[in-house]
Motif scaffolding. Sequence first.
Motif, PDB file in Angstrom:
ATOM      1  N   GLU A 177     -38.367  -7.834 -33.501  1.00 22.06           N
ATOM      2  CA  GLU A 177     -37.253  -8.376 -32.721  1.00 22.06           C
ATOM      3  C   GLU A 177     -36.563  -7.272 -31.924  1.00 22.06           C
ATOM      4  O   GLU A 177     -36.147  -7.493 -30.781  1.00 22.06           O
ATOM      5  N   LEU A 178     -36.431  -6.107 -32.528  1.00 24.04           N
ATOM      6  CA  LEU A 178     -35.771  -5.001 -31.832  1.00 24.04           C
ATOM      7  C   LEU A 178     -36.582  -4.538 -30.628  1.00 24.04           C
ATOM      8  O   LEU A 178     -36.032  -4.212 -29.577  1.00 24.04           O
ATOM      9  N   GLU A 182     -35.628 -11.212 -27.288  1.00 20.62           N
ATOM     10  CA  GLU A 182     -34.777 -11.488 -26.129  1.00 20.62           C
ATOM     11  C   GLU A 182     -33.428 -10.801 -26.257  1.00 20.62           C
ATOM     12  O   GLU A 182     -32.814 -10.436 -25.263  1.00 20.62           O
ATOM     13  N   GLY A 183     -32.972 -10.622 -27.493  1.00 19.84           N
ATOM     14  CA  GLY A 183     -31.654 -10.027 -27.707  1.00 19.84           C
ATOM     15  C   GLY A 183     -31.558  -8.578 -27.272  1.00 19.84           C
ATOM     16  O   GLY A 183     -30.455  -8.092 -26.993  1.00 19.84           O
ATOM     17  N   HIS A 190     -35.804  -1.565 -25.513  1.00 25.13           N
ATOM     18  CA  HIS A 190     -36.696  -2.731 -25.460  1.00 25.13           C
ATOM     19  C   HIS A 190     -38.068  -2.271 -24.961  1.00 25.13           C
ATOM     20  O   HIS A 190     -38.180  -1.584 -23.949  1.00 25.13           O
ATOM     21  N   GLY A 191     -39.125  -2.638 -25.689  1.00 22.13           N
ATOM     22  CA  GLY A 191     -40.461  -2.191 -25.325  1.00 22.13           C
ATOM     23  C   GLY A 191     -40.821  -0.818 -25.867  1.00 22.13           C
ATOM     24  O   GLY A 191     -41.870  -0.281 -25.531  1.00 22.13           O
TER      25      GLY A 191
END
Length: 224
Positions: A177-178, A182-183, A190-191
Amino acid sequence: MTTSPPNDPSSSSSSSSSPFSFPPEYSFPPFFTRQTNLTTHHAQLTKWSSLVLAYCRHYRIFKLSLSGNPTTTTNADAPVGGGGGEGGAEPDTTELFHNRRINRRLSLADIREVIDFLRRDGRAEYVSGAAPSGGGAEGGGGDLVWIYWRTPEEWASLVESWVDATGQRGSVLTVYELVEGEGTRGSEFHGLNQELLLKALNVLVKRGKAQIFGQEDSLGVKFF
């Protein structure tokens, strides 16, 4: 002399689609030849180190193959980059140490010396401790190197700032999730290569700011 990370002109969380703009010295043939004067050589190492950091930041490369072997990966394992997280191919990094236009190439021994220069400044690390053997001679040692254009500590601070800004203290999130959720879209991490994220999360664990639990394929983290 400390090698500072290059300026971050944007906060994009995906690899850049625009070509990298090489500095003027990249077109200067002596830049690819080891300088014998100590002062000049130190300046050469400093410029090469800054170039490696800037290049890897531009393409969001987290692991660099010293031989420049191009690899297509996903963020889940990302042995070379991981920044092209939407499934794109990694850049052909042979151009970093090989200027085909002027037909000049930095030797592997000299590349390792640049990496050692970065290692002393905490900006590079051989993957899985695969340090070169034989004093950095050509062909000796590991090929894959972490390039820390942001160190694990710097990534940890970015994650912690995001946790505070989004009210995630006390929350439990998966590592996936991290990295992909989407958060976190729009955040700098992100990525991010998951292995590097775990290095950053372990910094927070040591600071008493996080706890990691679960199996390797479904790791979770709780923030305090």
